[in-house]
Design a protein around this motif. Structure first.
Motif, mmCIF file in Angstrom:
data_model
loop_
_atom_site.group_PDB
_atom_site.id
_atom_site.type_symbol
_atom_site.label_atom_id
_atom_site.label_comp_id
_atom_site.label_asym_id
_atom_site.label_seq_id
_atom_site.Cartn_x
_atom_site.Cartn_y
_atom_site.Cartn_z
ATOM 1 N N THR A 17 1.159 -1.266 -0.177
ATOM 2 C CA THR A 17 -0.040 -0.187 -0.249
ATOM 3 C C THR A 17 0.964 1.307 -0.024
ATOM 4 O OG1 THR A 17 -2.084 1.026 0.865
ATOM 5 C CG2 THR A 17 0.072 0.500 2.538
ATOM 6 N N VAL A 18 0.273 2.443 -0.414
ATOM 7 C CA VAL A 18 0.829 3.783 -0.298
ATOM 8 C C VAL A 18 0.129 4.540 0.738
ATOM 9 C CG1 VAL A 18 1.340 5.590 -1.537
ATOM 10 C CG2 VAL A 18 1.517 3.411 -2.799
ATOM 11 N N PHE A 19 0.764 5.207 1.522
ATOM 12 C CA PHE A 19 0.036 6.124 2.508
ATOM 13 C C PHE A 19 0.275 7.523 1.948
ATOM 14 C CE2 PHE A 19 0.996 2.679 5.261
ATOM 15 C CZ PHE A 19 -0.270 2.646 6.128
ATOM 16 N N ILE A 20 -1.092 8.275 2.183
ATOM 17 C CA ILE A 20 -1.187 9.581 1.301
ATOM 18 C C ILE A 20 -1.357 10.515 2.621
ATOM 19 C CG2 ILE A 20 -2.143 11.039 -0.292
ATOM 20 C CD1 ILE A 20 -2.979 8.465 -1.595
ATOM 21 N N PRO A 21 -0.451 11.372 2.852
ATOM 22 C CA PRO A 21 -0.821 12.377 3.877
ATOM 23 C C PRO A 21 -1.731 13.484 3.425
ATOM 24 C CG PRO A 21 1.144 13.057 3.004
ATOM 25 C CD PRO A 21 0.795 11.953 2.080
ATOM 26 N N VAL A 22 -2.991 13.436 4.424
ATOM 27 C CA VAL A 22 -4.071 14.294 3.934
ATOM 28 C C VAL A 22 -4.569 14.883 5.331
ATOM 29 C CG1 VAL A 22 -4.897 12.877 2.309
ATOM 30 C CG2 VAL A 22 -5.760 12.612 4.598
ATOM 31 N N ARG A 23 -4.814 16.492 5.430
ATOM 32 C CA ARG A 23 -5.324 17.156 6.258
ATOM 33 C C ARG A 23 -6.558 16.681 6.817
ATOM 34 N NH1 ARG A 23 -5.540 22.649 4.020
ATOM 35 N NH2 ARG A 23 -3.652 22.179 3.478
ATOM 36 N N ASP A 24 -7.781 16.825 6.029
ATOM 37 C CA ASP A 24 -9.059 16.451 6.611
ATOM 38 C C ASP A 24 -9.495 15.046 6.021
ATOM 39 O OD1 ASP A 24 -11.940 16.227 6.388
ATOM 40 O OD2 ASP A 24 -11.939 18.472 6.845
ATOM 41 N N MET A 72 -8.978 -0.132 -4.033
ATOM 42 C CA MET A 72 -8.322 -0.170 -5.359
ATOM 43 C C MET A 72 -8.279 -1.277 -5.626
ATOM 44 S SD MET A 72 -7.149 3.030 -5.316
ATOM 45 C CE MET A 72 -5.697 3.031 -6.336
ATOM 46 N N LYS A 73 -7.692 -1.289 -6.972
ATOM 47 C CA LYS A 73 -7.198 -2.729 -7.714
ATOM 48 C C LYS A 73 -5.776 -2.682 -7.435
ATOM 49 C CE LYS A 73 -11.117 -3.140 -10.722
ATOM 50 N NZ LYS A 73 -11.625 -2.897 -12.409
ATOM 51 N N GLY A 74 -5.065 -3.787 -7.316
ATOM 52 C CA GLY A 74 -3.711 -3.846 -6.933
ATOM 53 C C GLY A 74 -3.427 -3.450 -5.864
ATOM 54 N N THR A 75 -2.151 -2.355 -6.079
ATOM 55 C CA THR A 75 -1.687 -2.092 -4.799
ATOM 56 C C THR A 75 -2.425 -1.081 -4.141
ATOM 57 O OG1 THR A 75 0.751 -2.174 -5.855
ATOM 58 C CG2 THR A 75 0.157 -0.540 -4.104
ATOM 59 N N GLY A 76 -2.499 -0.909 -2.711
ATOM 60 C CA GLY A 76 -3.555 -0.264 -2.041
ATOM 61 C C GLY A 76 -2.958 1.131 -1.913
ATOM 62 N N ALA A 77 -4.001 2.019 -1.547
ATOM 63 C CA ALA A 77 -3.713 3.384 -1.010
ATOM 64 C C ALA A 77 -4.694 3.631 0.289
ATOM 65 C CB ALA A 77 -4.032 4.398 -2.347
ATOM 66 N N VAL A 78 -3.903 4.415 1.099
ATOM 67 C CA VAL A 78 -4.482 4.655 2.146
ATOM 68 C C VAL A 78 -4.188 6.296 2.698
ATOM 69 C CG1 VAL A 78 -4.537 4.329 4.883
ATOM 70 C CG2 VAL A 78 -4.020 2.457 3.294
ATOM 71 N N LEU A 79 -5.346 6.797 2.881
ATOM 72 C CA LEU A 79 -5.238 8.415 3.294
ATOM 73 C C LEU A 79 -4.947 8.302 4.695
ATOM 74 C CD1 LEU A 79 -8.484 9.517 1.189
ATOM 75 C CD2 LEU A 79 -6.314 9.458 0.474
ATOM 76 N N ASP A 80 -4.270 9.201 5.128
ATOM 77 C CA ASP A 80 -3.623 9.408 6.626
ATOM 78 C C ASP A 80 -3.566 10.619 7.126
ATOM 79 O OD1 ASP A 80 -2.775 9.045 9.214
ATOM 80 O OD2 ASP A 80 -1.336 7.489 8.653
#
Length: 117
Positions: free
Chosen positions: A11-18, A48-56
């Motif tokens: 997975t990929v972590f994406i930094p988000v404010r809200d 997601m399909k394939g590699t995941g993505a997580v908003l954090d």
């Protein structure tokens, strides 16, 4: 030499404010429902399909967002993807490059890419 580490990205972590605002924005971008659970009040796992993505939202810090794309989202029609992004007034920061990809920013300033693959 053998290794217990797999040659795959989980997975990929994406930094988000809200977390709620970002969940809605990313789900709109991807055309997926935004009805998943927000985990521990700061994580949202994008469907997601394939590699995941997580908003954090816990890892977000002003000024510490992706300045270069660390992954790209796939499309089979780069022109349609570009037109879609423009129609939603998303922050597209480049024209289509080499008939193959373009960059855009999410609401928190993370630089992302869409690529025709």
């Amino acid at each position: 030499m053998t290794t217990p580490v797999k040659n795959e990205i989980g997975t990929v972590f994406i930094p988000v404010r809200d977390i709620e605002k970002s969940r809605d924005w990313y789900c709109r971008l991807l055309g997926v429902p935004n009805d998943g659970e927000i985990v521990h009040d700061h994580l949202y796992i994008l469907p997601m399909k394939g590699t995941g993505a997580v908003l954090d939202s816990r890892m977000y810090e002003p000024g510490k967002t992706f300045d270069t794309p660390v992954f790209h989202l796939n499309t089979t029609d780069i022109e349609a993807a570009y037109d879609f992004m423009m129609s939603l007034n998303f922050n597209v920061v480049t024209e289509i490059q080499h008939h193959h990809y373009f960059n855009f920013k999410d609401p928190d300033g993370n630089l992302l890419m869409i690529c025709q693959c």
